[in-house]
Enzyme design. Structure first.
Site, PDB file in Angstrom:
ATOM      1  N   CYS A 134      38.408  31.898  39.885  1.00 59.44           N
ATOM      2  CA  CYS A 134      39.735  31.954  39.120  1.00 59.44           C
ATOM      3  C   CYS A 134      40.934  31.152  39.299  1.00 59.44           C
ATOM      4  O   CYS A 134      40.945  29.697  39.174  1.00 59.44           O
ATOM      5  CB  CYS A 134      40.136  33.356  38.948  1.00 59.44           C
ATOM      6  SG  CYS A 134      41.080  33.950  37.691  1.00 59.44           S
ATOM      7  N   HIS A 220      35.158  36.461  37.972  1.00 59.06           N
ATOM      8  CA  HIS A 220      35.268  37.264  39.228  1.00 59.06           C
ATOM      9  C   HIS A 220      33.896  37.636  39.788  1.00 59.06           C
ATOM     10  O   HIS A 220      33.477  38.556  39.107  1.00 59.06           O
ATOM     11  CB  HIS A 220      36.288  38.187  39.377  1.00 59.06           C
ATOM     12  CG  HIS A 220      37.725  37.903  39.298  1.00 59.06           C
ATOM     13  ND1 HIS A 220      38.327  37.563  40.394  1.00 59.06           N
ATOM     14  CD2 HIS A 220      38.607  37.519  38.191  1.00 59.06           C
ATOM     15  CE1 HIS A 220      39.586  36.972  39.958  1.00 59.06           C
ATOM     16  NE2 HIS A 220      39.681  37.056  38.753  1.00 59.06           N
ATOM     17  N   SER A 274      40.128  59.300  69.975  1.00 57.66           N
ATOM     18  CA  SER A 274      40.932  60.157  69.014  1.00 57.66           C
ATOM     19  C   SER A 274      39.620  61.313  68.562  1.00 57.66           C
ATOM     20  O   SER A 274      39.968  62.102  67.820  1.00 57.66           O
ATOM     21  CB  SER A 274      41.356  59.315  67.762  1.00 57.66           C
ATOM     22  OG  SER A 274      40.064  58.674  67.056  1.00 57.66           O
TER      23      SER A 274
END
Ligand code: XMP
Length: 564
Positions: A134, A220, A274
């Site tokens: 593009c 795209h 975590s």
């Protein structure tokens, strides 16, 4: 789909580490905003890991397209390593990459706009193939002597691509292909040496090529609306650039292990766990590399879900055999949070307390050289661009930070060049259990931002009980893996109800269940009525402090996933 994605994912307004899970780096981020303001991130760490490993790679030059990250993910899905670099990157910035090809992304600019970004000169004399997408294609035309014109009509949406010449890029594909267009300008004169290889109704030159391996495509290939787009990218990577898809989980795990050994030597490393996938994979990788030179720290802040601390200990200490310091800091966090109602204040306090606890524990270990943390590639991309885009701060965790300068540890960030899905693949390769790899994200501040208003132990216990039921039913109905997150929020609204013959005046709990790709945007999940009914009925019957359940049907935007 999600796992316990760590912290929160990247999005234009975010910085990500992310996705919801408490990745510990998030705590560090939250806590150190002030430190950063005075010291910058430099105080915190070396940037050894900023030097990308030398491997065959494609550089993606990002001209501001919303799809640049998607291009990178598509290329990685082909088992080809790639990195996103800004248009002002110098040749030196990519020298360590073993450049095999360059992709120029799309972007919102027009080549004639003042200040429009251009491709750096080295792109065209690097001696490697180039694919302009593009705006990237328009730059090729503009910079190599062709001409870009304003199209009479903007071409947006589906178009049919007709091939009118052979090319390696479109090798093996049909002569007519659906593609996704989104452009105003188009090329009307190609640079010398180029030929058109495809056209569409509004773009006579929808794809072009020269004999030096420079390609331009107006559509795209990275979006799902171009069904054969992946084939085109594969052709570019494999057939034009000569890459062979060797960027596999097995390879990046072994490469990472070698790299960590080299970086750490005989040094001591700590890693804050975590319970989420990022810190888990980080710890496991580092452990594979240097064994007991690694010590993990797990802080129970009292804001975790039911049975979570036990589970983390079981997996890491007992199953994986990591050296783990478990700190029950519940009281400390409860005291610091008492009476606090503001969400940002809660985050700040939790971040600061975490740093304090972490510092005490690390201090008790004597000299520690390295901090291992689960920074992911989207975080890196985001922090590269966040200064220039100056994204509006929505929630603190979206900002990058670091450890206080006084801690002076160097960083080991083995996931720094990985996307989330690659982290999970690496985790699987390393033998981490599915309950870690597939856990839904859980935010760093934990249940503190799901108890609306002030936090008390009773409210946390109420929320834990309700949340447990939500999770139980969601899992029982096989919905867990398809939801980005599903959880309960304890509101500070009380409503009247009736139980037996008694009037009740109890809290409202809200259910939140969303689907999302990366937490940048999310939609509320269309949970089956039966599941909702069971959750509601069980919560009201089993959790005494709740007498009403509501379902949050707000998407993001305009809502956020968490309520605070
Ligand atoms: P929001 O609420 O911003 O959340 O739509 C997006 C994702 O981020 C998680 N989240 C956090 N994660 N620290 C974190 O580590 C935080 O302060 C935080 N706030 C939100 C949230 O769970 C979701 O996955």
């Amino acid at each position: 789909m999600p796992d316990e994605q760590e912290t929160t994912p990247a999005d234009p307004t975010h910085r990500v580490s992310t996705t919801g899970d408490v990745e510990v780096s998030t705590y560090l981020e939250i806590a150190s905003e002030e430190v950063r303001r005075t010291a910058g991130t430099a105080g915190q760490a070396t940037v050894d890991s900023d030097v990308p490993p030398k491997r065959d790679a494609i550089a993606i030059i990002d001209f501001g397209s919303q799809y640049s990250r998607l291009i990178a993910r598509r290329v990685r899905e082909l088992n080809v390593y790639c990195e996103i670099v800004p248009p002002d990157a110098t040749r030196d910035a990519v020298r360590d990459m073993n450049l095999a090809g360059i992709i120029l992304s799309g972007g919102p600019s027009s080549v004639y706009e003042e200040g429009a970004p251009t491709a750096p000169a080295w792109v065209f004399d690097a001696g490697v193939p180039v694919l302009g997408i593009c705006y990237g294609m328009q730059l090729i035309a503009h910079q190599l002597g062709g001409h870009v014109a304003q199209a009479a009509e903007r071409e947006y949406g589906f178009a049919v691509l007709h091939r009118n010449d052979q090319s390696v890029l479109l090798d093996g594909l049909e002569d007519e292909l659906p593609v996704w267009m989104s452009h105003g300008d188009r090329i009307d004169v190609m640079p010398q040496g180029f030929r058109a290889i495809a056209f569409s109704e509004n773009s006579p030159i929808a794809a072009m090529a020269n004999d030096d391996g420079i390609y331009g495509i107006q559509f795209h290939p990275e979006v799902a609306h171009t069904p054969q787009g992946v084939e085109m990218l594969r052709n570019f990577a494999y057939k034009v650039c000569g890459l062979n898809g060797s960027w596999t989980p097995n390879n990046f795990v072994s490469e990472s292990i070698a790299r960590i050994r080299e970086q750490v030597g005989t040094g001591k490393v700590i890693c804050a766990l975590s319970g989420g996938v990022d810190s888990a994979v980080t710890a496991k990788l580092v452990h594979e590399a240097i064994g007991d030179q690694l010590t993990c720290i797990f802080v129970n802040n009292g804001l975790l879900r039911r049975e979570e601390p036990e589970r983390v200990r079981e997996v890491f200490e007992q199953n994986l055999g990591l050296k783990l310091i478990y700190v029950d800091a519940t009281e400390r966090f409860m005291t610091a949070l008492a009476g606090v109602t503001d969400p940002e204040q809660k985050r700040k306090i939790i971040g600061n307390e975490f740093i304090n606890v972490f510092e005490i524990e690390a201090g008790a270990m004597g000299e520690v050289d390295f901090l291992a943390q689960g920074t992911l590639y989207p975080d890196v991309i985001e922090s590269q661009t966040s200064e220039s885009t100056a994204a509006h701060k929505i929630k603190t965790h979206h900002n990058v930070g670091g450890l206080p300068e006084r801690m002076r540890m160097k960083l080991v960030e083995p996931l720094r060049y990985l996307f989330k899905d690659e982290v999970r693949l690496a985790g699987a390769e390393l033998g981490l259990p599915p309950q870690i790899l597939n856990r839904q994200p859980f935010p760093g501040p934990g249940l503190a931002i799901r108890v609306i208003g002030d936090i008390t132990w009773d409210k946390l216990e109420t929320l834990r009980a309700a949340d447990w039921i939500v999770m139980d039913e969601i899992k029982a109905d096989g919905l867990y893996d398809n939801l980005w997150q599903s959880f309960a929020v304890l509101t500070n609204t009380q409503t009247v109800g009736v139980m037996g013959d008694q009037r009740t005046y109890q809290h409202v709990v809200a259910l939140r269940a969303v689907t999302s790709e990366d937490a940048m945007t999310a939609d509320w999940a269309r949970l089956p009525y039966d599941t909702l009914a069971r959750i509601s009925s069980r919560i009201v019957n089993e959790v005494p402090a709740i007498n009403r359940v509501v379902y949050d049907i707000t998407s993001k935007p305009p809502g956020t996933i968490e309520w605070e």
